[in-house]
Write an enzyme that holds these catalytic residues in place. Structure first.
Site, PDB file in Angstrom:
ATOM      1  N   LYS A 213       0.841  -1.203   0.000  1.00 20.42           N
ATOM      2  CA  LYS A 213       0.000   0.000   0.000  1.00 20.42           C
ATOM      3  C   LYS A 213       0.873   1.250   0.000  1.00 20.42           C
ATOM      4  O   LYS A 213       0.620   2.207  -0.742  1.00 20.42           O
ATOM      5  CB  LYS A 213      -0.941  -0.013   1.218  1.00 20.42           C
ATOM      6  CG  LYS A 213      -2.061  -1.036   1.101  1.00 20.42           C
ATOM      7  CD  LYS A 213      -2.835  -1.245   2.408  1.00 20.42           C
ATOM      8  CE  LYS A 213      -3.885  -2.344   2.235  1.00 20.42           C
ATOM      9  NZ  LYS A 213      -4.607  -2.684   3.481  1.00 20.42           N
TER      10      LYS A 213
ATOM     11  N   GLN B  17      -4.406  -1.211   9.526  1.00 22.63           N
ATOM     12  CA  GLN B  17      -4.402  -2.566   8.959  1.00 22.63           C
ATOM     13  C   GLN B  17      -5.024  -3.560   9.942  1.00 22.63           C
ATOM     14  O   GLN B  17      -4.679  -3.584  11.115  1.00 22.63           O
ATOM     15  CB  GLN B  17      -2.961  -2.977   8.597  1.00 22.63           C
ATOM     16  CG  GLN B  17      -2.841  -4.311   7.884  1.00 22.63           C
ATOM     17  CD  GLN B  17      -3.508  -4.341   6.510  1.00 22.63           C
ATOM     18  OE1 GLN B  17      -3.610  -3.329   5.831  1.00 22.63           O
ATOM     19  NE2 GLN B  17      -3.968  -5.499   6.101  1.00 22.63           N
TER      20      GLN B  17
ATOM     21  N   ASP C 112     -10.858   3.236   4.069  1.00 21.38           N
ATOM     22  CA  ASP C 112     -11.285   1.830   4.044  1.00 21.38           C
ATOM     23  C   ASP C 112     -12.802   1.723   3.909  1.00 21.38           C
ATOM     24  O   ASP C 112     -13.330   0.666   3.570  1.00 21.38           O
ATOM     25  CB  ASP C 112     -10.886   1.143   5.360  1.00 21.38           C
ATOM     26  CG  ASP C 112      -9.663   0.250   5.205  1.00 21.38           C
ATOM     27  OD1 ASP C 112      -9.475  -0.311   4.111  1.00 21.38           O
ATOM     28  OD2 ASP C 112      -8.923   0.104   6.198  1.00 21.38           O
TER      29      ASP C 112
HETATM   30  N1  GUN Z   1      -7.169  -6.589   6.222  1.00 23.02           N
HETATM   31  C1  GUN Z   1      -7.618  -7.333   5.178  1.00 23.02           C
HETATM   32  N2  GUN Z   1      -8.224  -6.538   4.267  1.00 23.02           N
HETATM   33  C2  GUN Z   1      -8.155  -5.286   4.745  1.00 23.02           C
HETATM   34  C3  GUN Z   1      -8.609  -4.020   4.245  1.00 23.02           C
HETATM   35  O1  GUN Z   1      -9.206  -3.892   3.164  1.00 23.02           O
HETATM   36  N3  GUN Z   1      -8.325  -2.950   5.035  1.00 23.02           N
HETATM   37  C4  GUN Z   1      -7.691  -3.061   6.215  1.00 23.02           C
HETATM   38  N4  GUN Z   1      -7.480  -1.948   6.926  1.00 23.02           N
HETATM   39  N5  GUN Z   1      -7.265  -4.202   6.714  1.00 23.02           N
HETATM   40  C5  GUN Z   1      -7.496  -5.307   5.968  1.00 23.02           C
END
Ligand code: GUN
Length: 287
Positions: A53, A97, A120
């Site tokens: 990311k 995350q 998100d």
């Molecule tokens: N863990 C797995 N998928 C995601 C996501 O789309 N966003 C976040 N913040 N954590 C995740």
């Protein structure tokens, strides 16, 4: 049968975002879109996702902050970190995350994020807007699936869609996205009895349960569109490999369209995160 090339669609989306950012920077005095990603602890899979990311942000010309916190951080300390980013005028998007270590209350952390910076799309305000079909920031993976379906030219109106999986991150928002596109939506989960009965008339199947090769080709209608959100690391003949929640070898014989793992939905999630960060930036700059 056509394999949906998520990697290519994501690359095109990223290129488009990069061009939009380049155009912004042509105007003097404007700041870049900024994303902060918080990683708590050192889960190996989460570390890879966060690194990807962060790199993707820099590649399109965003300002990116990667914040690593120890696994024993307290709820109060993490809330203070989020609060600081809420106040930071260089930050348009905040992503924590998931999953978080068990002693932390993930829901309270998500609710502490300023909804305008919730790239998100997990905050109750953004989920509520999605449910009312007035979305602003939309969860990345379901939105990425919608982009994929639009790119291959699928009109969802009136289609029978089955979502297998009911998580807050994928299944639930995915069902809402499909409903907003005026599809008929059935929401199942890994415990659904007679799942094959629910699937047999489906024009579109989206699977996100986290069980390797869970969906068999013989359950799928000929010509159906099969979207596999699963990423499972399994050992086969002494080698580790990534497989989805769909048994690809049997499914590809009946599907009309199918996403591979890897190279399907995965790359779309990150590209959509960049898109959401740009959306948050534009909304903020307009004010
Ligand atoms: N863990 C797995 N998928 C995601 C996501 O789309 N966003 C976040 N913040 N954590 C995740």
């Amino acid at each position: 049968m056509t394999i949906i090339n998520g990697k290519q669609i994501a690359q095109d989306l990223r290129k488009n975002i990069k061009q939009q950012v380049a155009q912004l920077n042509l105007k003097p005095g404007l700041r870049k879109p900024g994303l902060a990603v918080i990683l708590v602890g050192d889960d190996p899979a989460s570390k890879v996702y966060v690194r990807n990311k962060d790199n993707a942000c820099r590649e399109v010309g965003f300002y990116a902050e990667k914040i690593n916190k120890p696994a024993d951080i307290t709820q109060v300390e993490l809330l203070a970190e989020v609060e600081q980013l809420n106040e930071d005028s260089n930050i348009d998007g905040i992503l924590v995350q998931l999953p978080l270590p068990a002693h932390l209350d993930a829901n309270q952390i998500i609710e502490a994020i300023n909804p305008a910076k919730d790239v998100d799309g997990f905050h109750s305000e953004n989920i509520g807007k999605l449910m009312q079909n007035k979305p602003h920031l939309r969860p990345c993976t379901p939105k990425g699936v919608m982009t994929m379906l639009a790119t291959i030219g699928i009109d969802l109106m009136g289609k029978d869609c089955v979502v297998v999986g009911a998580s807050n991150i994928v299944g639930r928002p995915m069902a809402m996205e499909l409903l907003n596109a005026r599809a008929t939506v059935t929401i199942c989960n890994s415990k659904t009895t007679n799942l094959s009965d629910k699937l047999k008339n489906a024009d579109v199947i989206v699977v996100a349960v986290g069980i390797p090769k869970f969906i068999k080709g013989k359950w799928i209608k000929k010509g159906a569109i099969v979207i596999d959100v699963g990423i499972n690391r399994i050992e086969e003949n002494g080698n580790f490999k990534l497989v989805g929640d769909v048994d690809f070898n049997s499914a590809e014989k009946v599907a009309g369209w199918i996403t591979p793992v890897p190279g399907g939905v995965g790359p779309m999630t990150i590209a959509t995160l960049l898109e959401n960060t740009l959306t948050a930036y534009q909304a903020k700059e307009k004010k």
